[in-house]
Design a protein around this motif. Structure first.
Motif, PDB file in Angstrom:
ATOM      1  N   PRO A 122       0.828  -1.211   0.000  1.00 28.96           N
ATOM      2  CA  PRO A 122       0.000   0.000   0.000  1.00 28.96           C
ATOM      3  C   PRO A 122       0.860   1.258   0.000  1.00 28.96           C
ATOM      4  O   PRO A 122       1.979   1.273   0.527  1.00 28.96           O
ATOM      5  N   VAL A 165       0.657   5.623   0.578  1.00 27.98           N
ATOM      6  CA  VAL A 165      -0.134   6.711   1.166  1.00 27.98           C
ATOM      7  C   VAL A 165       0.450   8.042   0.712  1.00 27.98           C
ATOM      8  O   VAL A 165       1.677   8.225   0.701  1.00 27.98           O
ATOM      9  N   SER A 186      -0.510  12.508   0.702  1.00 35.50           N
ATOM     10  CA  SER A 186      -1.403  13.597   1.106  1.00 35.50           C
ATOM     11  C   SER A 186      -1.141  14.818   0.240  1.00 35.50           C
ATOM     12  O   SER A 186      -0.070  14.954  -0.368  1.00 35.50           O
ATOM     13  N   THR A 207      -5.811  12.921   2.403  1.00 33.16           N
ATOM     14  CA  THR A 207      -4.901  11.767   2.378  1.00 33.16           C
ATOM     15  C   THR A 207      -5.558  10.636   1.589  1.00 33.16           C
ATOM     16  O   THR A 207      -6.731  10.322   1.805  1.00 33.16           O
ATOM     17  N   THR A 232      -4.949   6.607   0.303  1.00 32.11           N
ATOM     18  CA  THR A 232      -4.208   5.346   0.408  1.00 32.11           C
ATOM     19  C   THR A 232      -4.570   4.462  -0.778  1.00 32.11           C
ATOM     20  O   THR A 232      -5.756   4.239  -1.054  1.00 32.11           O
ATOM     21  N   GLY A 252      -4.193   0.674  -2.253  1.00 35.19           N
ATOM     22  CA  GLY A 252      -3.878  -0.681  -1.820  1.00 35.19           C
ATOM     23  C   GLY A 252      -4.720  -1.687  -2.559  1.00 35.19           C
ATOM     24  O   GLY A 252      -5.492  -1.335  -3.469  1.00 35.19           O
ATOM     25  N   ALA A 308      -0.375   8.664  -4.769  1.00 37.21           N
ATOM     26  CA  ALA A 308      -0.546   7.362  -4.119  1.00 37.21           C
ATOM     27  C   ALA A 308      -0.625   6.245  -5.152  1.00 37.21           C
ATOM     28  O   ALA A 308       0.002   5.186  -4.991  1.00 37.21           O
ATOM     29  N   TYR A 323       1.972   3.218  -5.698  1.00 35.20           N
ATOM     30  CA  TYR A 323       1.470   1.853  -5.562  1.00 35.20           C
ATOM     31  C   TYR A 323       1.821   1.007  -6.785  1.00 35.20           C
ATOM     32  O   TYR A 323       2.164  -0.176  -6.670  1.00 35.20           O
TER      33      TYR A 323
END
Length: 383
Positions: free
Chosen positions: A4, A6, A8, A38, A40, A42, A138, A142
């Motif tokens: 994952p 993350v 922001s 933010t 994420t 995943g 993100a 990823y």
């Protein structure tokens, strides 16, 4: 399975250049502030693509098809608005980039947490731009795609124009460079046309006439104080209304653009020199120019609460104006260094205006561009 990732991105306040910055090459001064979105990225749990936000009580599942993304459950079609439509646009744009670059598409869940809302209502800090920038970073991390700041901005802009080519992208610039910036917008209609004709990778690497980003120092001679009216306002709706007035292209429009260019340039110079009186004068002139635009077009930029916000700031020894398209959302007051803000906040609270505890966002994790050198992004080819 990919780990994952993350990321922001901050919100923004517009100090000058509203509406004029919609025209390619016209400037705005925009400040990143220390409230963040933010995102994420995943692995998903059920659908090929899942979008999750703290403003919705369940994930929205999407499937990839020959014409892009579609909802798995038609009952979720109405939820593809606000931040979710921008998340979907980012996934679709990066999907196209991967296909054009010979990369495979990967199942993904994007989860959003936003500090740019009060009690579930947006406050006018550029949540769409912030969520776009955070999602691009993100998702790129990823998928293992190395993206520079310029590329993140450009991918965010390309995702944004597929949703609405109207907004200038000033919020994207502030969120990407996490700074106070003097921003000039590219031609978004031309970008959308090129994107449709030639794809993401070619458009990403092509020249973008009109686009410029100049990092400015945060002035020390004034303090910045936003206030929220408690009412959300739609920037896109007002842009659409302005286009329908037939005002653009006439003598009034040309004078407005010229006056906005002068005021915004003076503001940027006052910021660079940290000259508080000149900066406050530029804020005053920017407010008066928006008022004149409002009177000529009937857009409803000013509201009773925004008027009260500005009046009380002047009475406190500072200057203020609406931040952004107006009609609600936020206003921004600047007070000279040493002037106490307590009295202003008390008056705002009595008038029904919510003071927001925000500070200018310090640059972090972004290219450091000298404040006196214009910068035009030129991204690398992605492989």
């Amino acid at each position: 399975m990919n780990a994952p990732a993350v990321a922001s991105a901050p919100g923004k306040l517009l100090l000058a250049g509203e509406y004029a910055v919609l025209e390619p090459g016209r400037p705005a001064v925009v400040m990143a502030v220390d409230r963040y979105v933010t995102v994420t990225a995943g692995p998903p749990e059920h659908a090929e693509v899942e979008l999750v936000t703290d403003l919705l009580d369940h994930p929205v599942g999407l499937r990839r098809g020959p014409h892009g993304l579609a909802v798995c459950d038609e009952r979720d079609a109405g939820h593809l608005a606000g931040v979710l439509v921008h998340l979907a646009a980012v996934v679709d744009t990066v999907d196209r980039l991967c296909a054009e670059s010979g990369r495979g598409r990967v199942p993904v869940r994007l989860t959003v947490c936003s500090d740019l809302h009060q009690h579930g209502v947006k406050v006018g800090l550029g949540s769409s731009g912030a969520v776009t920038v955070a999602a691009v970073r993100a998702l790129g991390d990823y998928l293992g795609i190395p993206l520079s700041g310029e590329e993140r901005f450009r991918l965010g802009m390309l995702a944004g124009v597929t949703v609405d080519a109207g907004p200038s992208g000033a919020d994207l610039a502030a969120a990407t460079w996490r700074s106070l910036v003097l921003y000039r917008s590219p031609d978004r209609d031309a970008l959308l046309g090129r994107l449709r004709a030639h794809g993401v990778l070619e458009t990403l690497n092509a020249p973008w006439p009109g686009l410029s980003v100049r990092i400015l120092p945060v002035p020390a001679g004034v303090s910045v104080h936003p206030g929220w009216t408690g009412r959300a306002a739609s920037t896109s709706a007002r842009i659409g209304r302005l286009r329908r007035t037939g005002w653009r292209g006439g003598d009034d429009h040309r004078r407005f653009l010229s006056d906005s260019e002068r005021i915004t340039t003076q503001m940027a110079e006052a910021v660079r020199r940290d000259e508080a009186p000149a900066l406050l004068a530029a804020v005053r002139d920017a407010r008066l120019l928006l008022g004149e635009l409002d009177r000529r077009t009937g857009l409803g930029i000013s509201t009773p609460l925004l008027t009260a916000l500005c009046r009380t700031a002047r009475e406190a020894g500072g200057e203020a104006k609406p931040s952004g398209a107006g009609g609600g959302d936020c206003g921004i007051a600047l007070l000279p260094a040493g002037v106490s803000v307590e009295g202003l906040h008390r008056r705002w609270t009595e008038a029904g205006i919510v003071p927001l505890a925000l500070r200018p966002c310090a640059p972090h994790g972004s290219p450091q561009i000298p404040s006196d050198v214009p910068y035009t992004p030129a991204p690398r080819t992605i492989r």
